[in-house]
Design a protein around this motif. Structure first.
Motif, mmCIF file in Angstrom:
data_model
loop_
_atom_site.group_PDB
_atom_site.id
_atom_site.type_symbol
_atom_site.label_atom_id
_atom_site.label_comp_id
_atom_site.label_asym_id
_atom_site.label_seq_id
_atom_site.Cartn_x
_atom_site.Cartn_y
_atom_site.Cartn_z
ATOM 1 N N ASP A 1 -41.350 0.921 3.455
ATOM 2 C CA ASP A 1 -41.919 1.512 4.654
ATOM 3 C C ASP A 1 -40.798 1.696 5.674
ATOM 4 O OD1 ASP A 1 -43.706 2.487 6.542
ATOM 5 O OD2 ASP A 1 -45.170 0.887 6.208
ATOM 6 N N TYR A 2 -41.122 2.375 6.787
ATOM 7 C CA TYR A 2 -40.121 2.666 7.801
ATOM 8 C C TYR A 2 -40.628 2.211 9.169
ATOM 9 C CZ TYR A 2 -38.349 5.677 4.105
ATOM 10 O OH TYR A 2 -37.877 6.150 2.906
ATOM 11 N N PHE A 3 -39.681 1.701 9.974
ATOM 12 C CA PHE A 3 -40.020 1.252 11.315
ATOM 13 C C PHE A 3 -38.934 1.687 12.277
ATOM 14 C CE2 PHE A 3 -42.967 -1.384 9.051
ATOM 15 C CZ PHE A 3 -44.012 -1.577 9.947
ATOM 16 N N GLY A 4 -39.299 1.772 13.569
ATOM 17 C CA GLY A 4 -38.335 2.111 14.604
ATOM 18 C C GLY A 4 -38.852 3.198 15.521
ATOM 19 N N SER A 5 -38.052 3.557 16.506
ATOM 20 C CA SER A 5 -38.474 4.542 17.504
ATOM 21 C C SER A 5 -38.696 5.917 16.889
ATOM 22 C CB SER A 5 -37.444 4.627 18.632
ATOM 23 O OG SER A 5 -36.182 5.032 18.135
ATOM 24 N N THR A 6 -37.969 6.248 15.821
ATOM 25 C CA THR A 6 -38.195 7.539 15.152
ATOM 26 C C THR A 6 -39.613 7.615 14.615
ATOM 27 O OG1 THR A 6 -35.858 7.796 14.569
ATOM 28 C CG2 THR A 6 -37.452 9.000 13.233
ATOM 29 N N VAL A 7 -40.077 6.521 14.015
ATOM 30 C CA VAL A 7 -41.443 6.466 13.498
ATOM 31 C C VAL A 7 -42.446 6.608 14.645
ATOM 32 C CG1 VAL A 7 -43.099 5.092 12.183
ATOM 33 C CG2 VAL A 7 -40.659 4.975 11.621
ATOM 34 N N ASN A 8 -42.200 5.876 15.708
ATOM 35 C CA ASN A 8 -43.126 5.906 16.848
ATOM 36 C C ASN A 8 -43.215 7.294 17.465
ATOM 37 O OD1 ASN A 8 -43.489 3.161 16.471
ATOM 38 N ND2 ASN A 8 -41.954 2.589 17.997
ATOM 39 N N CYS B 1 -33.736 4.951 11.542
ATOM 40 C CA CYS B 1 -34.815 3.970 11.487
ATOM 41 C C CYS B 1 -34.389 2.863 10.532
ATOM 42 C CB CYS B 1 -36.129 4.609 11.038
ATOM 43 S SG CYS B 1 -36.155 5.101 9.314
ATOM 44 N N ILE B 2 -35.264 1.934 10.265
ATOM 45 C CA ILE B 2 -34.974 0.896 9.286
ATOM 46 C C ILE B 2 -36.008 0.964 8.176
ATOM 47 C CG2 ILE B 2 -33.821 -0.646 10.908
ATOM 48 C CD1 ILE B 2 -36.400 -2.301 10.999
ATOM 49 N N ALA B 3 -35.560 0.672 6.955
ATOM 50 C CA ALA B 3 -36.456 0.583 5.807
ATOM 51 C C ALA B 3 -36.769 -0.884 5.563
ATOM 52 C CB ALA B 3 -35.809 1.199 4.571
ATOM 53 N N VAL B 4 -38.031 -1.182 5.320
ATOM 54 C CA VAL B 4 -38.485 -2.554 5.099
ATOM 55 C C VAL B 4 -39.524 -2.550 3.980
ATOM 56 C CG1 VAL B 4 -38.104 -3.180 7.511
ATOM 57 C CG2 VAL B 4 -40.357 -2.390 6.788
#
Length: 613
Positions: free
Chosen positions: A550-557, A540-543
Motif C-alpha cells: 500500500d502507499y501512504f503520504g501527502s501524495t496519497v492524501n 510517497c512511501i510503500a508499506v
C-alpha cells in the motif's frame, strides 16, 4: 624469456560494423558457444581502493589461474584484453578485435591473438597449432554471427544446450500446459518454453522482460505478466536485484521482497550503495533447476557487452595521454574511471568531445574533470595522476533493460499472481514518484435506495471489474477498494492519465451495456452511474497493510482530496500532474478549467485542473 606467438586473421563480411558489434563484442556469449568452461572470480581490493580480479578454472583437467583485468574498447570499433596467468601452461594471452567499415557498406574484421607458453605443456600447445585451431573456430563463429545479422541464421552463434534429463523434459511439458491455460500467458507459452530449452545460459541467468518484449516484438506488459504467471506455476524463479549505480551489476539478489536489503556493496567498484525502489532495484527471472540447470561462474566477466552503456573504456598509465578515435552522438555522458573516484557529467552537442582529465586532488584520491575538446572524431584522455587508471565514457541508460521494483509492483498481475511478495513487517520504502488515482461513485447511497441492496451491489462489483480491467490495460494496479471507492497506482503519469481518460470516455458505454443486459434479462434496470476521479503524482512511501503493498503520504492524501472535489462525470488532476510533459499533450483537446481550493491537511490553496463533462 619465452617467444611470443602471434596470429592475425581477417575476414571481409557484408554486414556493417554497427550490426556486428553487439555479437562480436559479447564475449560471454562467444565463449559459451565456443565451449569454454565457466570460471570462478575473486575480487580483491587493493590498498589504493582499486579492485583486482583473480580468476580460476579447470580446462580439461588442467588447473589454470590468471589475473582478469578490464577490457579496453571503443564501441563498434575495437576491443582488447591481456590475461596474465599465475598458473597453467600459458604466461599470457591477449586477444584484439578490430572492426572497420568497407567501401561497399560491409566490414573488415581483424582478430589478433598473442600469447606465450609456460613449461613443456605450454610449448607443446603452441607447437602443435593451438592458435591455428583457435583461429578456425573464430572464423566459424564470426561468419555465423554475420549470417545471423543478415537474417540467414536463427541464432548469433551455433549452440547446443546441455541435454535435459527425462524428468526435466516431462516437468517442462507439464508446466507448459498449465501456463498455456492461464489468463496471463498471452499465447507466448511456446516462445518461453523454447527459450528456456534452447537459449544460452547467459540469456537465462538473468531473464529480463524488457529484453524479451523487444526480441519478441510484443508489448512489455505481456512479457511481464507471462513471467509472473510462469513464476506462479513454478517454471521460473524470480530475483530482486540491487543494481550498482556505478557499474549496473547485480551485487545483491534475494528471492523475496521481505529479504531485500537496504544497502549493498559492489566489490567490482569497491563502493557501498543504497537500494532505490524506483531506480536500482529490479526484478529478473530464471528457469527453476527442475527444468534446466544453470551453472555458477562466469564465461567472461568484463567484456564490452556486459557494460553496453560504456561506449569507450581505456587503461592509461601514469602521465599517459591517448586519443580514442570515435564520434559519439549528441547527448549526456558520464566521465569516470573504474577505480573509485570522481566523475563528471557532460552534455555533448555533437562537436568536439571534451577532453577527459584525471588529476590528483588535495583530498585523498583523484578527480575527473573535462576541458573543451581538441578535435572532432576523437576523445583525448589524460592521466595526470601517479597511478594506472581505467577511463570510462558512458551513457546514462545502464538501466535500459531493467524492470524496476516500482514498475512491477504497480502492475495488477503482480498483485494478483504473487500476493505473498510483500515488505518486511513494519518496513517502509520511499518511492520517488508514483501516480495515484482515486475514484468514487456519485450518489452511491441513493443508488442503493433506488435499486435495492442486491442489484446495487451487483452493479458496484461490475464497475469494480470495469475499472480494474482498464487500469490493468494501462499497466497500473488496483491497490484497494474502500466502500465504493477505488485506489489505483501507476509507475508513470501518462499511464495514469490515459487510464483515467479511457474510464471517463467509456463510462457511458458501460452504463448502456449494463442497461441492455438487464432489459434482456427482464429486469430493465436504468442505473447509470457517475464516476468522480482525482489524480496526483509525487513522492510517497510503500508499506504493508492487510498483507498487501500500500502507499501512504501527502501524495496519497492530495489525490484523495482532489477526488472529493469532483462532481459526477468529472476528473481532476493536480496542476503539477497536468503540466507533466508526457501528460500535457493528452489534455490538449479536452474541456479544462483551472481552479484552486483549500483542501484539508494542506496549508496553502491547491491548484488543480478540472476536466468538465
Amino acid at each position: 624469456m619465452p617467444r611470443q606467438h602471434d596470429r592475425v586473421w581477417a575476414w571481409e563480411l557484408a554486414a556493417p560494423p554497427a550490426a556486428l558489434w553487439p555479437y562480436l563484442s559479447d564475449t560471454a556469449r562467444f565463449n559459451e558457444a565456443a565451449g569454454t568452461p565457466r570460471y570462478a572470480v575473486e575480487e580483491v581490493v587493493q590498498p589504493d581502493g582499486s579492485v583486482k580480479r583473480r580468476a580460476s578454472a579447470n580446462y580439461k583437467g588442467v588447473a589454470v589461474e590468471w589475473d582478469d583485468p578490464p577490457f579496453e574498447w571503443i564501441a563498434e570499433r575495437e576491443f582488447r584484453q591481456r590475461r596474465v596467468f599465475r598458473r597453467g601452461p600459458l604466461r599470457y594471452l591477449a586477444p584484439t578485435l578490430k572492426l572497420e567499415a568497407t567501401a561497399d557498406g560491409g566490414s573488415r574484421v581483424t582478430y589478433r591473438l598473442s600469447g606465450a607458453p609456460r613449461g613443456l605443456i605450454g610449448h607443446l600447445l603452441f607447437a602443435t597449432g593451438m592458435l591455428d585451431r583457435i583461429g578456425k573456430g573464430l572464423e566459424d563463429m564470426v561468419r555465423h554471427a554475420a549470417a545471423f545479422v543478415q537474417g540467414e541464421a536463427e541464432t548469433p552463434f551455433a549452440y547446443t544446450p546441455p541435454p535435459a534429463s527425462l524428468e526435466q523434459q516431462q516437468r517442462l511439458a507439464g508446466l507448459a500446459q498449465q501456463l498455456a491455460a492461464a489468463p496471463y500467458a498471452h499465447d507466448l507459452t511456446d516462445k518461453l518454453v523454447t527459450h528456456i530449452a534452447t537459449a544460452q545460459e547467459v540469456d537465462l541467468v538473468r531473464l529480463r522482460p524488457r529484453k524479451l518484449a523487444r526480441d519478441w516484438q510484443v508489448p512489455l506488459r505481456h512479457t511481464v505478466e507471462l513471467c509472473l504467471e510462469a513464476t506462479r506455476v513454478g517454471m521460473l524463479g524470480l530475483s530482486w536485484n540491487l543494481l550498482c549505480p556505478r557499474c549496473g551489476g547485480a551485487k545483491a539478489s534475494v528471492a523475496s521482497l521481505d529479504q531485500l536489503p537496504r544497502h549493498a556493496h559492489c566489490p567490482s567498484c569497491n563502493i557501498s550503495y543504497d537500494g532505490d525502489f524506483t531506480r536500482n532495484v529490479e526484478i529478473s527471472f530464471s528457469p527453476t533447476s527442475s527444468i534446466r540447470n544453470i551453472a555458477e561462474g562466469e564465461f567472461c566477466m568484463g567484456g564490452p557487452h556486459v557494460s553496453r552503456h560504456i561506449l569507450v573504456q581505456q587503461i592509461l598509465q601514469p602521465g599517459e595521454q591517448r586519443t580514442a578515435s570515435t564520434i559519439l552522438p549528441p547527448g549526456e555522458y558520464r566521465l569516470r574511471t573504474l577505480e573509485p573516484g570522481g566523475e563528471s557529467l557532460v552534455q555533448h552537442d555533437g562537436g568536439a568531445f571534451p577532453t577527459v582529465i584525471a588529476e590528483t586532488s588535495t583530498a585523498p584520491g583523484f578527480i575527473i574533470r573535462n576541458e573543451p575538446g581538441q578535435m572532432i572524431g576523437g576523445i583525448v584522455f589524460h592521466n595526470r595522476t601517479s597511478r594506472e587508471l581505467t577511463f570510462v565514457v558512458e551513457t546514462r541508460d545502464w538501466r535500459r533493460d531493467a524492470l524496476t521494483a516500482h514498475e512491477v509492483t504497480t502492475m495488477q498481475a503482480f498483485r494478483d499472481l504473487l500476493p505473498n511478495q510483500v515488505l518486511r513487517p513494519g518496513e517502509d520504502i520511499g518511492i520517488d514518484h508514483v501516480t495515484l488515482m482515486f475514484t468514487d461513485l456519485e450518489g452511491s447511497t441513493a443508488l442503493y435506495e433506488r435499486l435495492g441492496d442486491g442489484a446495487a451491489y451487483r452493479l458496484v462489483r461490475r464497475h469494480f471489474a470495469f475499472l480494474a480491467a482498464t487500469i490493468r490495460q494501462h499497466d497500473g494496479a488496483l491497490v484497494k477498494t474502500i466502500g465504493d471507492a477505488v485506489m489505483a497506482a501507476f509507475a508513470t503519469p501518462e499511464q495514469a492519465v490515459r487510464a483515467g481518460l479511457e474510464i471517463r470516455d467509456r463510462i457511458g458505454a458501460f452504463n448502456a451495456e449494463y442497461r441492455a443486459e438487464t432489459v434482456a434479462e427482464g429486469r430493465a434496470i436504468d442505473a447509470a452511474i457517475g464516476l468522480k476521479m482525482g489524480l496526483h503524482g509525487g513522492r510517497c512511501i510503500a508499506v504493508n497493510l492487510n498483507e498487501r503493498l500500500d502507499y501512504f503520504g501527502s501524495t496519497v492524501n492530495l489525490a484523495a482530496r482532489l477526488q472529493g472535489r469532483c462532481r459526477g462525470g468529472e476528473m481532476i488532476l493536480s496542476q503539477t500532474l497536468a503540466a507533466d510533459p508526457a501528460v500535457a499533450p493528452l489534455l490538449q483537446d479536452r474541456n479544462l478549467c483551472q481552479e484552486a481550493a483549500e483542501l484539508k491537511g494542506f496549508d496553502q490553496p491547491v491548484p488543480f485542473v478540472r476536466l468538465l463533462t
